[in-house]
Motif scaffolding. Structure first.
Motif, PDB file in Angstrom:
ATOM      1  N   HIS A 131      -8.339  -4.555   4.963  1.00 38.19           N
ATOM      2  CA  HIS A 131      -8.467  -4.363   3.513  1.00 38.19           C
ATOM      3  C   HIS A 131      -8.337  -2.885   3.148  1.00 38.19           C
ATOM      4  O   HIS A 131      -7.648  -2.535   2.169  1.00 38.19           O
ATOM      5  N   LEU A 132      -8.959  -2.006   3.924  1.00 38.16           N
ATOM      6  CA  LEU A 132      -8.878  -0.565   3.661  1.00 38.16           C
ATOM      7  C   LEU A 132      -7.443  -0.064   3.793  1.00 38.16           C
ATOM      8  O   LEU A 132      -6.968   0.718   2.961  1.00 38.16           O
ATOM      9  N   GLU A 133      -6.731  -0.527   4.809  1.00 40.37           N
ATOM     10  CA  GLU A 133      -5.340  -0.115   4.997  1.00 40.37           C
ATOM     11  C   GLU A 133      -4.467  -0.597   3.837  1.00 40.37           C
ATOM     12  O   GLU A 133      -3.594   0.140   3.359  1.00 40.37           O
ATOM     13  N   GLU A 134      -4.696  -1.808   3.354  1.00 45.94           N
ATOM     14  CA  GLU A 134      -3.936  -2.322   2.204  1.00 45.94           C
ATOM     15  C   GLU A 134      -4.199  -1.467   0.970  1.00 45.94           C
ATOM     16  O   GLU A 134      -3.269  -1.151   0.214  1.00 45.94           O
ATOM     17  N   ARG A 135      -5.447  -1.080   0.758  1.00 43.92           N
ATOM     18  CA  ARG A 135      -5.789  -0.240  -0.396  1.00 43.92           C
ATOM     19  C   ARG A 135      -5.149   1.133  -0.291  1.00 43.92           C
ATOM     20  O   ARG A 135      -4.666   1.688  -1.279  1.00 43.92           O
ATOM     21  N   LYS A 136      -5.137   1.708   0.934  1.00 43.03           N
ATOM     22  CA  LYS A 136      -4.497   3.011   1.137  1.00 43.03           C
ATOM     23  C   LYS A 136      -3.007   2.936   0.814  1.00 43.03           C
ATOM     24  O   LYS A 136      -2.472   3.806   0.134  1.00 43.03           O
ATOM     25  N   GLN A 137      -2.334   1.903   1.330  1.00 40.96           N
ATOM     26  CA  GLN A 137      -0.902   1.764   1.091  1.00 40.96           C
ATOM     27  C   GLN A 137      -0.597   1.578  -0.392  1.00 40.96           C
ATOM     28  O   GLN A 137       0.377   2.122  -0.910  1.00 40.96           O
ATOM     29  N   ALA A 138      -1.445   0.812  -1.096  1.00 42.03           N
ATOM     30  CA  ALA A 138      -1.247   0.629  -2.531  1.00 42.03           C
ATOM     31  C   ALA A 138      -1.406   1.963  -3.263  1.00 42.03           C
ATOM     32  O   ALA A 138      -0.622   2.274  -4.172  1.00 42.03           O
ATOM     33  N   ARG A 139      -2.381   2.765  -2.856  1.00 40.82           N
ATOM     34  CA  ARG A 139      -2.598   4.080  -3.499  1.00 40.82           C
ATOM     35  C   ARG A 139      -1.436   5.018  -3.218  1.00 40.82           C
ATOM     36  O   ARG A 139      -1.008   5.760  -4.092  1.00 40.82           O
ATOM     37  N   ILE A 140      -0.911   4.975  -2.006  1.00 45.31           N
ATOM     38  CA  ILE A 140       0.255   5.803  -1.664  1.00 45.31           C
ATOM     39  C   ILE A 140       1.437   5.425  -2.548  1.00 45.31           C
ATOM     40  O   ILE A 140       2.139   6.288  -3.073  1.00 45.31           O
ATOM     41  N   LYS A 141       1.660   4.138  -2.738  1.00 44.96           N
ATOM     42  CA  LYS A 141       2.768   3.688  -3.602  1.00 44.96           C
ATOM     43  C   LYS A 141       2.565   4.156  -5.042  1.00 44.96           C
ATOM     44  O   LYS A 141       3.511   4.563  -5.700  1.00 44.96           O
TER      45      LYS A 141
END
Length: 145
Positions: free
Chosen positions: A33-43
């Protein structure tokens, strides 16, 4: 950033009561879940950079398409790919040694003894000069280069 009202996370009040398998499963779920949130923030940040004039493979442009920095110095890589990755410590003007510590230039000698010993004038007076009768830095003037 405004706080949004989110549902309270559902996890036990005491992790000590959970089994090892339950903790491992929870850890895996949270990591994903944390990795998904990081990737969304990067986008999100990449989209914001694009709206400010960044190109996927070039510098951020200002005005009529001129680079944000000008001059003879080397321009930093401001591409989105470069901004989204990290490759260790940045290099300073002095450079880095293999252990990652910045290097400094060796100080130039200021004093020279009759037998050729050179000293920069930093720190305590060397034994060579004390043997010549020097007791303080004022007595060093006759040995100045």
């Amino acid at each position: 950033m405004a706080k949004t009202s989110a549902a309270k996370p559902s996890y036990p009040a005491d992790f000590a009561t959970m089994s090892l398998d339950e903790l491992a499963q929870l850890h895996h779920h949270l990591s994903r879940h944390l990795e998904e949130r990081k990737q969304a923030r990067i986008k999100e940040l990449q989209a914001e950079l694009m709206s400010l004039g960044a190109t996927p493979d070039g510098p951020i442009l200002v005005g009529r398409g001129s680079p944000a920095r000008s001059g003879g110095a080397a321009k930093p890589d401001t591409s989105i790919q470069a901004m989204s990755r990290s490759k260790g410590p940045a290099k300073s003007a002095g450079g880095f040694v293999g252990n990652g510590k910045a290097t400094r230039a060796k100080p130039a000698p200021v004093y020279r003894s009759p037998d050729g010993f050179e000293w920069s004038g930093r720190g305590a007076i060397p034994r060579v000069f004390k043997e010549l009768g020097v007791t303080d830095k004022a007595g060093m003037e006759k040995y100045r280069i």
